[in-house]
Motif scaffolding. Structure first.
Motif, PDB file in Angstrom:
ATOM      1  N   THR A 262       0.814  -1.210   0.000  1.00  0.00           N
ATOM      2  CA  THR A 262       0.000   0.000   0.000  1.00  0.00           C
ATOM      3  C   THR A 262       0.850   1.262   0.000  1.00  0.00           C
ATOM      4  O   THR A 262       0.336   2.350  -0.247  1.00  0.00           O
ATOM      5  N   ARG A 302      -7.570   1.284  -1.424  1.00  0.00           N
ATOM      6  CA  ARG A 302      -6.214   1.049  -0.940  1.00  0.00           C
ATOM      7  C   ARG A 302      -5.869   2.075   0.133  1.00  0.00           C
ATOM      8  O   ARG A 302      -5.399   3.164  -0.170  1.00  0.00           O
ATOM      9  N   ARG A 304      -4.045   4.320   2.720  1.00  0.00           N
ATOM     10  CA  ARG A 304      -2.671   4.803   2.643  1.00  0.00           C
ATOM     11  C   ARG A 304      -2.020   4.786   4.020  1.00  0.00           C
ATOM     12  O   ARG A 304      -2.556   5.330   4.970  1.00  0.00           O
TER      13      ARG A 304
END
Length: 378
Positions: A262, A302, A304
């Motif tokens: 990630t 996704r 962060r």
């Protein structure tokens, strides 16, 4: 022996004292060997100390000819121009002229812009540079081709292409402008065109007059000889095709790796001009509120992680594994891979293995759990 350290993206000096180099391998004073994916900031198309470059320079030295001849035609300069014309895009080669410039940073682009603006009477000159690759913008290298008008291969406005980093086959074509199908009014070549030695050239259409521009300089005979040897070797050995094929495989593996991490925001590039953009640091809010889409552009699928110091950590982990990479782009968040065009399949595999290991290690070290959790701003 102390472990190599790196104090952050603003520190430009690598903690290495190189004493020998060949191809893409550098040996430090401590005896450690590194795979060099900087290649003199992309200027060494054939890597360090390539035999054909050495031989070309040795011939000049052994001949007793002057090493610098300002403002005079020489056989060495003529040979460079002849070889250069063999590589130019057809639309430009048919009516091209060559102007040599001072090798200082910015000189060739200043010369090209001055000439094109003077010839066309327009100030809205389109500049195509590699900087957009590192910043994520669209350009002739990484983005869609520009649209010509009226079916012409010329751009809709005057165009200057800076091929300092993207030329000599690095992007999978001899010149990156070939990917767009557009013939620029002028091309800027520097550094790599001189085999890594100081040399700067502007190639322009014959209706672009540069005689009244900045003073020309074409005196460095060693750079001209090294440049001729480099141009010929890339052309004769089809290294642009090699860069295209190997670059495709490297990008494919890196994009697969990005799905596992990630901390990797995006992988982009073309040929052997590759950038891995790392995620921005996580933003913290005093009121504990979640950021709105307008405040944060993270991809919902996704999350962060906090990555403060991640670029420096990645580079440091790469050095520990014997790999030299660069950092660039906004806030130095882009890990740059600029291996020489002579890189082998085995070397490419080693680069990717070491980089993958370094990314995993750096992401773990910089994760909130390892660093004691994120700190709230303010």
């Amino acid at each position: 022996m102390a472990e190599p350290t790196y104090e952050g993206p603003e520190a430009v000096t690598l903690p290495i004292v190189p004493v020998r180099a060949r191809g893409m391998t550098i040996e430090g004073a401590d005896g450690r060997r590194y795979l060099d994916c900087l290649s003199g900031a992309g200027t060494l198309a054939l890597g360090h100390n390539h035999p054909v470059v050495h031989e070309a320079m040795r011939r000049i030295i052994d001949s007793g000819a002057p090493l610098d001849v300002s403002d005079a035609a020489t056989p060495v300069r003529d040979a460079f121009v002849t070889e250069l014309f063999l590589t130019l895009p057809p639309g430009l080669a048919d009516r091209a002229q060559v102007r040599f410039c001072g090798p200082a940073a910015g000189d060739p682009m200043v010369t090209a812009l001055y000439a094109v603006r003077a010839a066309t009477g327009r100030v809205d000159v389109l500049e195509l540079t590699d900087a957009l690759v590192w910043s994520g913008g669209e350009c002739v290298v990484g983005g869609p081709p520009l649209e010509p008008d009226s079916g012409s291969p010329r751009a809709p406005r005057p165009t200057v292409a800076d091929e300092t980093l993207t030329g000599l086959g690095r992007t999978g074509a001899f010149w990156a402008t070939e990917h767009s199908g557009i013939t620029p009014d002028a091309m800027v070549l520097s550094a790599s065109a001189g085999g890594g030695l100081p040399l700067a050239v502007v190639v322009h259409r014959d209706d672009v007059d540069v005689r009244d521009g900045p003073r020309a300089h074409a005196g460095n005979q060693l750079a001209l000889a090294a440049g001729t040897a480099t141009l010929a070797h890339v052309r004769e050995n089809r290294l642009a095709d090699h860069a295209a094929a190997l670059g495709t495989r490297m990008l494919s593996r890196l994009r697969t790796l990005a799905e596992e991490l990630t901390c990797v925001r995006e992988v982009r590039g073309r040929g052997l001009l590759i950038g891995i953009e790392l995620a921005e640091p996580e933003r913290e809010y005093d009121d504990g509120a979640e950021p709105t889409p307008a405040e944060d552009d993270t991809r919902p699928s996704r999350p962060r992680p906090t990555v403060s110091g991640l670029p420096a950590a990645v580079r440091r982990e790469c050095l520990r594994r014997g790999l030299i990479v660069g950092l660039g782009g906004p806030h130095a968040r882009v890990v740059r891979l600029l291996p020489p065009l002579t890189i082998t399949d085995e070397q490419a595999t080693a680069v990717l293995d070491r980089l993958a290991d370094a990314l995993h290690a750096a992401a773990h070290r910089e994760s909130p759990a390892v660093r004691g959790g994120p700190l709230r701003a303010g």
